[in-house]
Enzyme design. Structure first.
Site, PDB file in Angstrom:
ATOM      1  N   ASP A 102      -5.433   9.738  -1.205  1.00 31.90           N
ATOM      2  CA  ASP A 102      -4.348   9.064  -0.505  1.00 31.90           C
ATOM      3  C   ASP A 102      -2.973   9.558  -0.947  1.00 31.90           C
ATOM      4  OD1 ASP A 102      -4.547   7.360   1.668  1.00 31.90           O
ATOM      5  OD2 ASP A 102      -3.799   5.634   0.568  1.00 31.90           O
ATOM      6  N   ASP A 497     -10.671  -6.640  -1.824  1.00 30.62           N
ATOM      7  CA  ASP A 497     -12.103  -6.777  -2.079  1.00 30.62           C
ATOM      8  C   ASP A 497     -12.590  -8.220  -1.878  1.00 30.62           C
ATOM      9  OD1 ASP A 497     -10.609  -7.595  -4.226  1.00 30.62           O
ATOM     10  OD2 ASP A 497     -11.479  -6.227  -5.670  1.00 30.62           O
TER      11      ASP A 497
END
Length: 797
Positions: A102, A497
């Protein structure tokens, strides 16, 4: 019911704090009602799915590795993770590794190229001698007898040669890192002389490079290697890229286009595969014919290297991973913790879990026929038509898939015009427009979502699939779709998450907690207290964001598939940072009591004392039982308790205020990635102290409680014997705070040469302020409750 009248304000604060602590303790106990241990039998998995003389029937797995900054997350660490994946004990044609960069760093790209070349030698060595772990850095660093269980005479010679090869590989990686320290003015250029597309980290096109694949990916023995793909999604100014969650969603789409395995494993770049059979462990649950269809993910515990045996800052999180998560597994399953998790791809697409088939109602042969018809048959209700187009779509589509699990579409161009073979049959259930509105404008990707058992388009050329893969990682692909809302990793929190797992459980899925005897994955823990507190701050801020969002477990998902005990566990996971406010007040009360001479506890009767003692013993016994059952040592439990206070009065407190600022005022907070490596020699860096504002509250609490202890003892000495009795109760509370903050104090004072000057200056300033406050309340004068006698001129003698 027994207020302290002369210290009513202090008593009231303590009672409010105690009520909150009691509620949070009860909330923490609910999800522990049904703790379970699971055991896997890998030999039975092989007997069922790997029959001799036949191709392996084990399901393919796509493995995701995410990295951002190669300076914070060293390329050598990522390389070891990738090598452990490529050498995993699983059919090579069913494993694909996708690395998400990224940060669009040329350093990561070149390091991955070197890694793919070294893998050609490393993978056959691992499989030939069956070594563990299969990350070379950690294999060669083991301080054990590496000849144990090795019988091949060539092992020593080949190991020595492989170690030399690995050291040369490390030198090449280190040379790349050294070269990357100074960026050229014109930017990086590739070997063919063209500029590196990712020179501008915030403005670059999408990049995909297949390093190892079915065409050229072979090791030195001529055997095929797993696929290795480098992915860097497109970044443009003005787009919200959603950090890690956005990167993971990009990998979901790329992998669906290129390989489309029905299962996904996601790992952080510093979490290598420590147990080469980890994928098989997860398949014992995912491919279970009875339970498997309802399992959305198999979560493995996080285990860490580089932590000394004392674990002063509770980096191992043993209580959470070995007590709490096992308890959750008995309800609806553990929460998703961000790494070391094997997903079912269909669950990530936001579909509901398949309904459980109820066993047929027992018919009674002993009753007359009219009774059976009237009672048994009459009780049957007409089944409602399910409003789940996905299930019908899958049933009909499964007939159209060939034996290899491939969509029977003639060519890629045919899909672009419309998924005729599927759409024509299911136009009443879900049109192509609805699918594209949900998943985006990619016919290839949309077609892949309809295949429950995975598979790709045989007829499409690799070049056309790569072109489509580039398309699905473009910036605007997710616009006006359900990505990040109902599909993939969910946006809206820095702890994506917890939110992602929560949404899956709301759809009726259950998860599994798997703890193999040999840890499946191992990672690097934060190397010092500052990094650890910033990590905890990030987790707590994510929980606050979820609590203040529409996804708050208090009100979201009713009427779905979320069980009420599982809901309580998610409430507990999002509410815990708020405990920092009463905890800060409670840690300040002892010092205030010692400085003012007041006390928060009234004089208790014998009966009340017995009630208090019995309650205390019950809570203590509960903790002992938990530890005995789960195998957690009392030292680990105590470290966890200590860090609960340290983190509670620092990171959690800051998270509450930052969360409120972010949600209510729109003030965003940027987080730095925690360092993934450090000098392991005698853990020299583990207790290095770095200045951060998170250290201010615990430092303050330590100072005022230490001053309070000195003030209380001085006051008792000055006022005689009778004042010692009440003093012990006050000292008990003060010492409770000091003992819990002891690891912080030890870190603060343990390395005087590394303690920042600003901490010393700030501490002296605070000590001076509270010393003046102490002097202001006249601690050296004897305190008497009798009348003030004035001189009257009479001789009383």
């Amino acid at each position: 019911m027994h207020p302290v009248n002369d210290a009513y304000a202090l008593w009231l604060v303590s009672v409010i704090c105690e009520i909150w602590f009691a509620l949070s303790w009860i909330l923490d106990q609910f999800p522990k009602w049904l703790p379970i241990d699971r055991e896997t039998y890998l030999d039975r998995l092989s007997l069922r799915y790997e029959k001799e003389g036949q191709p392996s029937q084990l399901s393919p797995v796509d493995i995701f590795v995410s990295t951002v900054d190669p300076l914070k997350e060293p390329p050598l660490v990522t390389a070891n993770t990738v090598l452990s994946i490529l050498a995993v004990d699983y059919p090579v044609d069913k494993v694909s590794c996708y690395v998400s960069d990224d940060g669009a760093a040329m350093l990561t790209f070149e390091a991955l190229s070197e890694t793919s070349e070294f893998a050609r030698k490393w993978v056959p060595f691992c499989k030939k001698f069956n070594i563990e772990p299969r990350a070379p850095e950690f294999y060669f660093a083991q301080k054990i007898d590496y000849l144990k269980d090795k019988v091949l005479p060539s092992f020593v010679k080949e190991r020595r040669a492989m170690k030399r090869e690995y050291e040369e590989f490390k030198v090449r990686i280190n040379a790349l890192v050294a070269k990357a320290q100074k960026v050229p003015e014109e930017g990086w250029t590739m070997q063919d002389g063209t500029p590196w597309p990712g020179n501008n980290v915030r403005d670059h096109p999408g990049m995909i490079q297949v390093f190892l694949g079915q065409s050229g990916g072979h090791d030195t023995d001529g055997n095929e290697l797993p696929r290795l793909v480098y992915v860097s999604r497109e970044k443009r100014p003005g787009f919200n890229h959603h950090k890690k969650a956005g990167a993971m969603n990009a990998l979901v789409r790329v992998s669906a286009v290129l390989t489309n395995a029905p299962y996904l494993l996601n790992l952080d770049c510093d979490h290598y595969i420590n147990n080469s059979k980890a994928l098989r462990e997860s398949m014992c649950f995912m491919m279970d014919p009875l339970l498997g269809k309802r399992v959305c993910y198999v979560q493995f515990p996080q285990r860490f290297d580089g932590i000394d045996k004392n674990d002063r800052y509770a980096n191992r999180n043993t209580v959470f991973f070995d007590i709490n998560m096992k308890g959750l597994d008995g309800i609806q399953g553990p929460i998703y913790v961000g790494t070391g998790c094997v997903f079912r791809r269909q669950a990530l697409y936001g579909y509901d879990a398949p309904k459980t088939k109820k066993p047929p109602t027992r018919t009674c042969n002993c009753w007359p026929k009219w009774c059976c018809c009237g009672c048994c048959c009459g009780g049957r209700k007409k089944k409602k038509k399910t409003n789940n187009p996905k299930s019908e779509l899958k049933k009909r589509n499964s007939r159209k898939a060939d034996a290899g699990g491939h969509v029977p579409v003639c060519a890629l161009e045919g899909i672009e015009e419309g998924i005729e073979g599927i759409e024509s049959e299911n136009v009443a259930l879900m049109s192509e427009q609805k699918l594209e509105k949900k998943f985006g404008q990619s016919p290839v990707f949309v077609a892949s979502t309809l295949l429950e058992n995975g598979g790709t388009l045989k007829s499409a050329s690799p070049a056309s699939l790569l072109k489509e893969a580039i398309h699905v990682i473009s910036c605007g692909y997710e616009d006006k779709t359900e990505w990040g809302k109902e599909v993939g990793w969910i946006y809206g929190s820095v702890t994506e998450d917890i939110l992602t797992g929560f949404k899956m459980h709301c759809h009726g899925w259950r998860s599994i907690y798997c703890i193999p005897s040999r840890p499946a994955f191992k990672g690097s823990a934060p190397i010092n207290l500052s990094d650890r507190l910033h990590q905890v701050l990030r987790w707590a801020l994510g929980s606050i964001e979820i609590f203040l969002s529409r996804h708050c477990p208090l009100w979201y998902g009713y009427g779905g598939g979320l069980k009420w005990l599982e809901r309580l566990s998610y409430i507990n996971a999002t509410v815990y940072p708020w405990t920092s406010i009463p905890l800060l007040a409670y840690c300040t009360l002892p010092a205030v009591c010692l400085l003012t001479g007041k006390f928060i506890t009234p004089e208790l009767s014998n009966v009340a004392s017995l009630w208090f003692l019995s309650l205390f013993i019950c809570i203590f016994a509960t903790s002992i039982l938990e530890m005995r059952w789960s195998g957690v040592g009392i030292d680990e439990w105590w470290r966890n308790e200590q860090f609960w206070v340290i983190g509670g009065v620092s990171a959690h407190l800051f998270a509450v205020f930052q969360g409120l600022l972010k949600v209510l005022a729109g003030v965003d907070t940027n987080f730095t990635v925690t360092s993934k490596a450090g000098d392991d020699e005698d853990f020299s860096e583990l207790y290095a102290f770095k200045w951060t504002t998170l250290l201010i509250p615990p430092t303050t609490l330590l100072i005022i409680n230490l001053i309070g202890v000195v003030a209380g003892i001085s006051n008792a000495i000055n006022n005689g014997y009778e004042s010692w009795g009440p003093l012990f109760g006050k000292l008990f509370f003060a010492f409770w705070v000091i003992v819990h903050l002891y690891p912080f104090l030890k870190g603060l004072l343990g390395r005087q040469n590394r303690t920042p000057t600003i901490i010393i200056v700030w501490s002296i300033l605070l000590a001076s302020i509270f010393s003046l406050l102490w002097v202001r309340i006249d601690p050296f004068l004897a305190k008497s409750d009798g009348p003030v006698l004035e001189e009257c001129g009479l001789d009383c003698n």
